[in-house]
Design an enzyme around this catalytic site. Sequence first.
Site, PDB file in Angstrom:
ATOM      1  N   ARG A 225       0.842  -1.185   0.000  1.00  0.00           N
ATOM      2  CA  ARG A 225       0.000   0.000   0.000  1.00  0.00           C
ATOM      3  C   ARG A 225       0.887   1.248   0.000  1.00  0.00           C
ATOM      4  NH1 ARG A 225      -3.379  -2.820  -1.546  1.00  0.00           N
ATOM      5  NH2 ARG A 225      -5.468  -3.231  -0.693  1.00  0.00           N
ATOM      6  N   HIS A 273      -1.216   0.759 -10.045  1.00  0.00           N
ATOM      7  CA  HIS A 273      -1.907  -0.200  -9.172  1.00  0.00           C
ATOM      8  C   HIS A 273      -2.421  -1.391  -9.979  1.00  0.00           C
ATOM      9  CE1 HIS A 273      -4.154  -0.461  -5.073  1.00  0.00           C
ATOM     10  NE2 HIS A 273      -3.815  -1.667  -5.518  1.00  0.00           N
TER      11      HIS A 273
END
Length: 310
Positions: A225, A273
């Site tokens: 993350r 991502h």
Amino acid sequence: MSIAIYTKNKKQSQKWFEALNSNLPNETIEIYPNISNFNLVTFLVCWKPEKGLLDKFPNLKAIQSLGAGVDHILQYHTIPSHIQVSKVVDDNLTHDMWEHSMSIILADMKNLHIHSKNQKIKNWKPKRYKRIKDISIGILGLGTIGKYVASQFSNVGFKVNGWARSKKEISNVDTFIGKSGLNSMLSISDYVVNILPLTKETAGIINSDFLSNMKSGSYLINIGRGQHVVDEDLLSIIDSGHVRGAALDVFHNEPLPLESPFWAHPSIVITPHVASLTHINSVYPQVVENYRRVKNEQILLNLVNLSKGY
């Protein structure tokens, strides 16, 4: 009882509706905000729910994350103990994480980015490459995904180290625990791959102290993350030359703001991502099964430990 679907992507929400509706034809399934009766919703299928969303469903019994992480749910919501939370666990997602990491490392080892730049300026400049047998990889986080990634790297011939909160036993992988163990792993790893879950304990873990303990000339890959990284510290350590570069797939704010210095940094590779993407056809069966379990008052598949945050 009914099911509510929430994502910020309308097309994605519609695809989820079609998949669930075809497998649960006798159930009421609706896409937020078009919910006919919020009191009847017991099962919420979601990705990145907006702040305060859960408060609109007073009789909620279960929350199904549409990804492998649940930090997108927990960061804005306090979950009552009677509500079960489940995450997606999918072999395809797990393998995708390894393939992404492997691609980044091989491209760097074989200087493909350098050769690509040289091609554009017609510069014929051979450069020494590295071999798998001479490379040590450190895996940060040894949960389901981390264990698999570590094992796969080991299987193809890399030296592999791993760090986790508690001791793990993985064939041909040296594992470390605790602060001293983390520093030991960092000091011997040519590449560090972050696959930690995001919790209060891991937020900001990749800071100046962490980065300064990495092996000189090593390389960071973040597929965990964005909140794991202190951005300013990463930029500073790369500019100092101690850490050679980084491949970043996740960020504090997504999409990555145009003004971010990451975009133009010559030693940073950015991907949007995409290390692993949920494929509905692969994961909808576990979501369907979890709804059936809610109806039967059973424990969900892939249940999240709310005290740990994963």
